[in-house]
Design a protein around this motif. Structure first.
Motif, PDB file in Angstrom:
ATOM      1  N   LEU A 124     -74.454  42.044  60.074  1.00  0.00           N
ATOM      2  CA  LEU A 124     -74.120  41.871  61.491  1.00  0.00           C
ATOM      3  C   LEU A 124     -74.604  40.546  62.069  1.00  0.00           C
ATOM      4  CD1 LEU A 124     -74.749  45.497  62.838  1.00  0.00           C
ATOM      5  CD2 LEU A 124     -72.660  44.518  61.861  1.00  0.00           C
ATOM      6  N   GLN A 125     -74.797  39.557  61.196  1.00  0.00           N
ATOM      7  CA  GLN A 125     -75.172  38.215  61.633  1.00  0.00           C
ATOM      8  C   GLN A 125     -73.903  37.385  61.820  1.00  0.00           C
ATOM      9  OE1 GLN A 125     -78.481  37.502  62.369  1.00  0.00           O
ATOM     10  NE2 GLN A 125     -78.552  39.715  61.988  1.00  0.00           N
ATOM     11  N   ILE A 126     -73.865  36.597  62.886  1.00  0.00           N
ATOM     12  CA  ILE A 126     -72.702  35.752  63.154  1.00  0.00           C
ATOM     13  C   ILE A 126     -72.635  34.645  62.107  1.00  0.00           C
ATOM     14  CG2 ILE A 126     -71.631  34.167  64.801  1.00  0.00           C
ATOM     15  CD1 ILE A 126     -73.072  35.781  67.029  1.00  0.00           C
ATOM     16  N   ILE A 127     -71.501  34.564  61.413  1.00  0.00           N
ATOM     17  CA  ILE A 127     -71.309  33.514  60.404  1.00  0.00           C
ATOM     18  C   ILE A 127     -70.284  32.476  60.858  1.00  0.00           C
ATOM     19  CG2 ILE A 127     -72.062  34.914  58.449  1.00  0.00           C
ATOM     20  CD1 ILE A 127     -69.064  35.370  57.787  1.00  0.00           C
ATOM     21  N   ALA A 128     -69.498  32.810  61.889  1.00  0.00           N
ATOM     22  CA  ALA A 128     -68.503  31.876  62.411  1.00  0.00           C
ATOM     23  C   ALA A 128     -68.035  32.387  63.769  1.00  0.00           C
ATOM     24  CB  ALA A 128     -67.321  31.748  61.458  1.00  0.00           C
ATOM     25  N   THR A 129     -67.428  31.486  64.517  1.00  0.00           N
ATOM     26  CA  THR A 129     -66.795  31.865  65.770  1.00  0.00           C
ATOM     27  C   THR A 129     -65.397  31.265  65.812  1.00  0.00           C
ATOM     28  OG1 THR A 129     -67.688  29.936  66.925  1.00  0.00           O
ATOM     29  CG2 THR A 129     -68.987  31.977  67.053  1.00  0.00           C
ATOM     30  N   LEU A 130     -64.554  31.848  66.632  1.00  0.00           N
ATOM     31  CA  LEU A 130     -63.233  31.288  66.919  1.00  0.00           C
ATOM     32  C   LEU A 130     -63.139  31.112  68.426  1.00  0.00           C
ATOM     33  CD1 LEU A 130     -60.727  33.162  64.599  1.00  0.00           C
ATOM     34  CD2 LEU A 130     -61.159  30.719  64.666  1.00  0.00           C
ATOM     35  N   THR A 131     -62.815  29.908  68.836  1.00  0.00           N
ATOM     36  CA  THR A 131     -62.740  29.567  70.249  1.00  0.00           C
ATOM     37  C   THR A 131     -61.312  29.178  70.622  1.00  0.00           C
ATOM     38  OG1 THR A 131     -63.181  27.231  69.849  1.00  0.00           O
ATOM     39  CG2 THR A 131     -65.117  28.678  70.159  1.00  0.00           C
ATOM     40  N   LYS A 132     -61.093  28.992  71.900  1.00  0.00           N
ATOM     41  CA  LYS A 132     -59.790  28.497  72.365  1.00  0.00           C
ATOM     42  C   LYS A 132     -59.484  27.140  71.738  1.00  0.00           C
ATOM     43  CE  LYS A 132     -59.398  30.600  76.923  1.00  0.00           C
ATOM     44  NZ  LYS A 132     -59.344  30.291  78.363  1.00  0.00           N
ATOM     45  N   THR A 133     -60.491  26.297  71.672  1.00  0.00           N
ATOM     46  CA  THR A 133     -60.292  24.971  71.073  1.00  0.00           C
ATOM     47  C   THR A 133     -59.904  25.097  69.610  1.00  0.00           C
ATOM     48  OG1 THR A 133     -61.856  23.984  72.630  1.00  0.00           O
ATOM     49  CG2 THR A 133     -61.405  22.747  70.604  1.00  0.00           C
ATOM     50  N   ASP A 134     -60.565  25.998  68.882  1.00  0.00           N
ATOM     51  CA  ASP A 134     -60.204  26.219  67.471  1.00  0.00           C
ATOM     52  C   ASP A 134     -58.742  26.626  67.344  1.00  0.00           C
ATOM     53  OD1 ASP A 134     -62.844  25.728  66.578  1.00  0.00           O
ATOM     54  OD2 ASP A 134     -63.381  27.843  66.822  1.00  0.00           O
ATOM     55  N   LEU A 135     -58.322  27.587  68.172  1.00  0.00           N
ATOM     56  CA  LEU A 135     -56.932  28.050  68.084  1.00  0.00           C
ATOM     57  C   LEU A 135     -55.955  26.956  68.505  1.00  0.00           C
ATOM     58  CD1 LEU A 135     -57.022  31.811  69.118  1.00  0.00           C
ATOM     59  CD2 LEU A 135     -56.960  30.802  66.845  1.00  0.00           C
ATOM     60  N   ALA A 136     -56.320  26.148  69.482  1.00  0.00           N
ATOM     61  CA  ALA A 136     -55.462  25.027  69.876  1.00  0.00           C
ATOM     62  C   ALA A 136     -55.298  24.046  68.714  1.00  0.00           C
ATOM     63  CB  ALA A 136     -56.027  24.331  71.105  1.00  0.00           C
ATOM     64  N   ASN A 137     -56.388  23.770  68.006  1.00  0.00           N
ATOM     65  CA  ASN A 137     -56.310  22.872  66.848  1.00  0.00           C
ATOM     66  C   ASN A 137     -55.489  23.482  65.719  1.00  0.00           C
ATOM     67  OD1 ASN A 137     -57.883  20.949  68.156  1.00  0.00           O
ATOM     68  ND2 ASN A 137     -59.787  21.695  67.264  1.00  0.00           N
ATOM     69  N   LEU A 138     -55.654  24.773  65.488  1.00  0.00           N
ATOM     70  CA  LEU A 138     -54.852  25.453  64.463  1.00  0.00           C
ATOM     71  C   LEU A 138     -53.374  25.458  64.845  1.00  0.00           C
ATOM     72  CD1 LEU A 138     -57.212  28.470  63.706  1.00  0.00           C
ATOM     73  CD2 LEU A 138     -56.701  26.551  62.162  1.00  0.00           C
ATOM     74  N   TYR A 139     -53.087  25.649  66.120  1.00  0.00           N
ATOM     75  CA  TYR A 139     -51.705  25.641  66.608  1.00  0.00           C
ATOM     76  C   TYR A 139     -51.086  24.258  66.398  1.00  0.00           C
ATOM     77  CZ  TYR A 139     -47.789  26.615  69.808  1.00  0.00           C
ATOM     78  OH  TYR A 139     -46.543  26.801  70.368  1.00  0.00           O
ATOM     79  N   GLN A 140     -51.827  23.206  66.715  1.00  0.00           N
ATOM     80  CA  GLN A 140     -51.298  21.853  66.517  1.00  0.00           C
ATOM     81  C   GLN A 140     -51.027  21.588  65.038  1.00  0.00           C
ATOM     82  OE1 GLN A 140     -50.372  19.683  69.067  1.00  0.00           O
ATOM     83  NE2 GLN A 140     -49.319  18.874  67.279  1.00  0.00           N
ATOM     84  N   ALA A 141     -51.918  22.025  64.165  1.00  0.00           N
ATOM     85  CA  ALA A 141     -51.696  21.863  62.720  1.00  0.00           C
ATOM     86  C   ALA A 141     -50.465  22.647  62.279  1.00  0.00           C
ATOM     87  CB  ALA A 141     -52.934  22.328  61.949  1.00  0.00           C
ATOM     88  N   GLN A 142     -50.294  23.839  62.831  1.00  0.00           N
ATOM     89  CA  GLN A 142     -49.118  24.651  62.504  1.00  0.00           C
ATOM     90  C   GLN A 142     -47.840  23.948  62.958  1.00  0.00           C
ATOM     91  OE1 GLN A 142     -49.380  28.928  63.514  1.00  0.00           O
ATOM     92  NE2 GLN A 142     -47.428  28.660  64.561  1.00  0.00           N
ATOM     93  N   LEU A 143     -47.846  23.390  64.161  1.00  0.00           N
ATOM     94  CA  LEU A 143     -46.670  22.660  64.670  1.00  0.00           C
ATOM     95  C   LEU A 143     -46.388  21.433  63.820  1.00  0.00           C
ATOM     96  CD1 LEU A 143     -47.262  22.881  68.525  1.00  0.00           C
ATOM     97  CD2 LEU A 143     -45.606  24.170  67.149  1.00  0.00           C
ATOM     98  N   ASN A 144     -47.451  20.727  63.414  1.00  0.00           N
ATOM     99  CA  ASN A 144     -47.280  19.547  62.558  1.00  0.00           C
ATOM    100  C   ASN A 144     -46.653  19.919  61.224  1.00  0.00           C
ATOM    101  OD1 ASN A 144     -48.422  17.986  64.563  1.00  0.00           O
ATOM    102  ND2 ASN A 144     -50.425  17.879  63.591  1.00  0.00           N
TER     103      ASN A 144
END
Length: 149
Positions: A124-144
Motif C-alpha cells: 500500500l505504498q505509493i509507487i507512482a501517480t497520474l496527474t492531469k499533466t501526465d494525461l495531457a502529455n500522454l494525449y499529445q503523444a497519442q495524437l502525434n
C-alpha cells in the motif's frame, strides 16, 4: 442474449509503462470543464495494479464485465455491460479487471485538482501517480502517433 462485441479495431490502444493487463485511449481533454474522457480495456481474467481514484470517475461499461477487487485480490463487485457508475474520489485502494472477455469501459474523469490516481504496491505504498499533466502529455503523444510521418 446477443453475442455482439464492441468493435475496437480502430482504437489506437496505448500501454502505460510496464503496467500490465490494461490498455487505454484518451478520447478528449476539456480543460475548461476539468474533464478527461478515456476508454480502458481490461484483460479478461486479469487484475491490474493496485490504485486509488483521487478524482470523481463516471464509468460506462461498453463490453464485458468490469470487475473490481479488494487489495488482497478478492472479487468485490461486477459491473455488467451497460452499467453506469459514478464513483467519487476515495482513499480505498482496489484493482480492476475483465471477466470472461476483455472489459471495455469509458471513464469520464472530473476534477479541478491535479492528482487523478495513486498507483500502489502490495504494501500500500505509493509507487507512482497520474496527474492531469501526465494525461495531457500522454494525449499529445497519442495524437502525434496518429499524424502521418
Amino acid at each position: 442474449m446477443s453475442n455482439y462485441q464492441f468493435d475496437d479495431k480502430t482504437i489506437l490502444w496505448q500501454t502505460l509503462g510496464s503496467f500490465e493487463h490494461f490498455q487505454y485511449s484518451i478520447l478528449d481533454i476539456d480543460e475548461n470543464h476539468n474533464t478527461i474522457d478515456v476508454i480502458f480495456k481490461f484483460a479478461a481474467h486479469q487484475q491490474i495494479v493496485l490504485h486509488r481514484h483521487k478524482a470523481l470517475n463516471k464509468m460506462l461499461v461498453i463490453q464485458g464485465e468490469h470487475r473490481l477487487y479488494t487489495t488482497d485480490g478478492q472479487l468485490k463487485e461486477i459491473r455488467p455491460t451497460g452499467r453506469y457508475t459514478s464513483s467519487p474520489a476515495s482513499e480505498e485502494p482496489h484493482r480492476e479487471g475483465g471477466g470472461n472477455i476483455d472489459a471495455i469501459v469509458l471513464f469520464s474523469i472530473r476534477s479541478e485538482d491535479e492528482l487523478l490516481y495513486e498507483i500502489l504496491d502490495d504494501d500500500l505504498q505509493i509507487i507512482a501517480t497520474l496527474t492531469k499533466t501526465d494525461l495531457a502529455n500522454l494525449y499529445q503523444a497519442q495524437l502525434n502517433a496518429l499524424m502521418p510521418a
